[in-house]
Design a protein around this motif. Structure first.
Motif, short mmCIF file in Angstrom:
data_model
loop_
_atom_site.label_atom_id
_atom_site.label_comp_id
_atom_site.label_asym_id
_atom_site.label_seq_id
_atom_site.Cartn_x
_atom_site.Cartn_y
_atom_site.Cartn_z
N LEU A 18 43.08 41.51 46.87
CA LEU A 18 42.08 41.05 45.90
C LEU A 18 40.75 40.91 46.62
O LEU A 18 40.68 40.30 47.68
CB LEU A 18 42.47 39.70 45.30
N SER A 40 36.46 42.48 39.65
CA SER A 40 37.04 42.45 38.31
C SER A 40 36.98 41.07 37.67
O SER A 40 36.81 40.06 38.35
CB SER A 40 38.49 42.93 38.37
N CYS A 71 49.46 38.64 42.22
CA CYS A 71 48.56 39.51 42.99
C CYS A 71 49.25 39.81 44.32
O CYS A 71 49.46 38.91 45.13
CB CYS A 71 47.23 38.82 43.22
N VAL A 74 37.18 38.82 42.70
CA VAL A 74 37.88 38.78 41.42
C VAL A 74 37.72 37.40 40.79
O VAL A 74 37.92 36.38 41.45
CB VAL A 74 39.37 39.12 41.58
N CYS A 90 43.06 45.01 43.72
CA CYS A 90 42.12 44.88 42.61
C CYS A 90 40.80 44.31 43.13
O CYS A 90 40.80 43.26 43.78
CB CYS A 90 42.71 43.97 41.53
#
Length: 853
Positions: free
Chosen positions: A628, A508, A539, A631, A505
């Motif tokens: 990640l 975000s 995560c 984030v 991810c």
């Protein structure tokens, strides 16, 4: 109590020098200059030109001009590879790069032309390539330009507190539309942030209007300027009012403005649903243009009426299909997909509970709803969807691949069916809606976002069974939702459940969500408690797959191509997460550099951009997928969960966790690993993280029946004798509080690593039979950590815990309430008969306390 603890911590970092008891060489008089401020223990010394007529400011008029220093950033020069990007006066900054122990750190204040030295805390031992310093307490708030100096040369500049835009909720805008971005340091102090749009053709700028409501340091809201030109592309330049403007990586395009946002989507791509579509309404029960009409009686099969209306509306260029009140039964016995919705169709009901669509799984049906990839424009408003199957089924609610899809005021009742899936979409919105399952049949659910970008999920309710999962997504905006676990629903023994899973991810924002558990704690089918029932927000980086992970040594290199000896024997990168594959120099020359890798062979790795320092035969490397990157987690609250935040074996860069209450949900746990995954032969898994900031998080485990509260870092070295390199670099915890009850039976305690509930940073050693560990290895796993103004209360013992493998740690202004003071003697010192003796705990740990008056 939380406010009291935070205020207590602030006494040490935010008050004036005189107020906290600094000793001064002389009284400060109005207008006096050249005053030396002698710090108390652990605080930075300011030796400069102080102007008492400007309270709280430092004027470096008698120091050198940094621009006069030559930049020494060649192969053997001075470089900063990573540093703390968020720091206010009195707070600490970690620096990692290429420099010697003789190097010093310096900074500008608010973009001035003069610089001043930043000093490490008293007792800190400077070491090669790593340095921790403190921003002086009386420095004015603002952007700080930082550099390393050694002799007459300096490194490049880097900026602390500089606004950076990471992601945005729409790639298109129109005049006056709402717009949201997430990033770093977007607001600072009481200054008003700015966002300017630069026309890439004319070069002219247009200012957006800041919307203070619901904006914060991690995400800001804007109204786009009225003067944007349709068809033009615009760069985005952000500032927090203190910092110089920085350009976002993404651009936006201006499109024709609709008369209004007809379906209350709340973002720029609402323009794709214009007035012509909104006004072209087909009433499925009465419209004379339809040969087959729907009844809404809940009995007749309405599928033919829906198919005809969709085809006619699409042929018109778009339409609203108005269902009105009623229940619509949609079944099929021959199609793999029940409804394949074309471009330009919006289904509109009378509201949740008043308009219901029933669906079920026929023998050949795989998906109820499908939207093909491409520039689709599809929406659903005011509808309840209900799976009527009474048993577990393989029916997936949706396969959404098209762009510009929204659900507003919808309730998706999956029953025991599969998940709602969004696959590869750009511009997706789930607003004021609900999606959930009635139980668990071992199938993931209820919500899955796969390779989706610019997705907004807000003001919604998502009761989860196994997991709401996201994979390889960009620019997710998940905020103001209730994501709830109900333990009364069936659960499968030995299956770990999560609330929100984030794999790969980037860019975000996950903010202002509530994560409650009800009817808990979680129990097995025999009634016994689960010791490990999974994490609320977890995560990972592909779990056991860990695509493109490798470590090894470097034999030779250029700036963009490395010749390597691989531990995994890999010959290429998998394509599904190629852009997520990064290379880190793990030790030796150039240690700490992180760049994207684009391809590899058995012996070479090619990089996307040149390394600042070319590694050599002393260097090691790792390729890794960033789980990640950029984030923000902001003001999320948790209650009665097994764990709250859990970054688990996932490489990360630039992660922020700000605020929120973690009640009876363990806390914040960052767990990294280095090991082989197949019996010490191949498939190395090395998961480093860097630039973590955790601030103002309250962990209250005072009435937790299952877990103890924790805040910190744990790095696991499993079944390998020597570390492959640092796993946690430049980590900062500020104004966090930890409160516990008496330790519970589920506290983790092992003979190898007797970890206690605490605020911690430590390395855990797990060994196979006959394996040896070098506990005294010079290579440290946890580097450059600070715990600043953190409080421990009620049975947190030891209050702070470090271990072997941890170096360069600052515990600044700790607050102890019914908990013991940190003692270095309590550091974990593993001592295994098959290992090389555990004779040391942490190294270079400094405790900074309030100076005496």
């Amino acid at each position: 109590m939380r406010k009291f603890l935070l205020l207590l911590g602030l006494l040490y970092t935010q008050l004036s020098v005189a107020q906290i008891g600094y000793k001064m060489t002389g009284a400060i008089k109005q207008g006096q200059r050249n005053v030396t401020i002698v710090s108390g223990p652990g605080s930075a010394t300011v030796v400069g030109d102080f102007d008492a007529s400007l309270p709280g400011t430092i004027n470096q008029a008698n120091t050198s001009v940094a621009g006069e220093l030559p930049v020494s950033n060649g192969q053997n020069g001075l470089h900063i590879f990573d540093y703390t990007k968020v720091a206010k006066p009195g707070e600490f900054v970690h620096i990692h790069g290429q420099f010697d122990t003789t190097a010093t750190a310096h900074f500008y204040v608010n973009g001035g032309t003069r610089f001043s030295q930043l000093l490490p805390p008293v007792g800190y031992v400077k070491n090669k390539n790593n340095l921790t310093v403190q921003i002086p307490v009386m420095t004015p708030l603002g952007e700080y330009k930082l550099f390393i100096k050694d002799g007459s040369g300096r490194s490049e500049f880097v900026c602390i507190n500089q606004a950076e835009g990471w992601g945005m909720d729409s790639k298109v805008i129109y005049a006056g539309t709402k717009f949201m971005i997430t990033g770093d340091n977007l607001t600072l102090g009481d200054r008003r942030p700015t966002l300017r749009l630069r026309d890439v053709v004319s070069g002219s700028y247009l200012p957006a209007t800041f919307v203070a409501a619901r904006s914060n340091r991690a995400a800001t809201n804007w109204k786009m300027p009225l003067g944007v030109t349709v068809g033009r592309t615009y760069e985005l330049w952000v500032s927090n009012g203190y910092s110089a403007e920085t350009k976002m990586a993404q651009t936006v395009s201006a499109v024709t403005a609709p008369a209004r946002d007809y379906f209350d989507i709340g973002t720029g791509w609402a323009a794709y649903f214009p007035k012509s579509l909104y006004d072209n309404v087909y009433n499925l029960k009465t419209d004379s243009r339809l040969t087959t009409k729907a009844t809404g009686d809940g009995v007749a099969n309405e599928r033919s009426a829906f198919l005809e209306a969709m085809a006619d509306g699409a042929a018109d260029g778009g339409a609203v299909l108005d269902l009105g009140e009623g229940t619509f039964n949609l079944t099929t016995s021959s199609s793999n997909i029940n409804l394949n919705v074309p471009d330009g169709i919006v289904f509109r009901g009378a509201g949740r509970g008043r308009t219901t669509i029933l669906y079920s799984a026929a023998s050949a049906t795989q998906y109820f709803l499908s939207i093909a990839s491409g520039d689709a424009r599809v929406g659903f408003v005011g509808i309840t969807f209900k799976n009527t199957d009474t048993g577990a089924s393989d029916l997936t609610f949706s396969d959404i691949e098209g762009d510009n899809i929204f659900f507003n005021d919808c309730d998706i009742q999956l029953g025991l069916g599969r998940t709602m899936e969004v696959n590869g979409a750009e511009h997706f919105a789930f607003i004021r809606s609900r999606v959930g399952q009635s139980g668990s049949n071992g199938i993931r659910g209820p919500f899955r976002l796969f390779e989706t970008s610019k997705a907004v999920v807000r003001d919604s309710e998502i009761p989860v069974t196994q997991s709401w999962s996201t994979y390889n997504c960009r620019e997710l905006f998940i905020y103001r939702n209730v994501v709830m676990r109900d333990i009364a629903k069936p659960k499968i023994d030995n299956v770990i459940y999560h609330s929100l899973t984030l794999d790969f991810c980037w860019n975000s924002y996950i903010g202002e969500n509530e994560f409650p558990m009800i009817n808990g704690p979680s129990r097995k089918s025999d009634g016994s408690l689960f010791q490990d029932d999974g994490e609320t927000i977890i995560c990972e980086a592909g779990g056991a797959k860990y695509p493109n992970g490798d470590t090894g040594t470097i034999t030779s290199a250029t700036a963009t191509v490395l010749t390597v000896n691989s531990r995994s024997g890999a010959t290429s990168f998998t394509t599904d997460v190629t852009e997520d594959t990064w290379l880190q120099i793990t030790y030796g020359k150039g240690e700490g550099q992180l760049v994207r890798a684009v391809s590899r062979t058995a012996n070479t790795i090619t990089l996307a951009e040149p390394l600042k320092v070319i590694p050599d035969g002393t260097s090691g490397y790792a390729t890794l997928p960033l789980g990640l990157k950029n984030v923000n987690f902001y003001n999320n609250n948790f209650s009665n969960q097994q764990r709250a935040y859990f970054i688990y074996f996932a490489p990360y860069s630039n992660v922020r966790i700000y605020g929120g209450l973690i009640k009876n949900s363990q806390g914040v746990a960052i767990v990294q690993i280095q090991r082989y995954t197949d019996n010490l032969t191949t498939k190395p898994k090395y998961t480093p993280g860097r630039n973590l900031v955790v601030e103002d998080v309250e962990v209250d485990g005072s009435t937790d029946a299952v877990n103890d509260g924790v805040i910190g870092l744990r790095c696991n070295q499993e079944k390998i004798p020597d570390t492959w390199g640092p796993q946690a670099l430049n980590s900062t915890f500020r104004r966090c509080s930890l409160k516990n009850s008496a330790p519970t039976r589920f506290a983790e305690k092992t003979a190898i690593d007797p970890f206690q509930p605490s605020i911690y940073a430590h390395q855990q050693y797990n060994r196979a039979s006959g394996a040896h560990f070098n506990f005294n290895s010079p290579a440290k796993v946890v580097l450059n950590t600070s715990f600043e103004s953190c409080s421990v209360q009620d049975n947190v013992s030891p209050s702070f815990q470090l271990s072997s493998g941890v170096a360069n740690t600052v515990i600044a202004y700790p607050i102890y309430i019914n908990s013991p003071v940190y003692q270095a003697s309590q550091d974990i010192k593993p001592d295994l008969s098959s290992g090389v003796g555990g004779t040391i705990g942490s190294t270079n740990t400094v405790v900074v306390t309030a100076p005496n008056n």
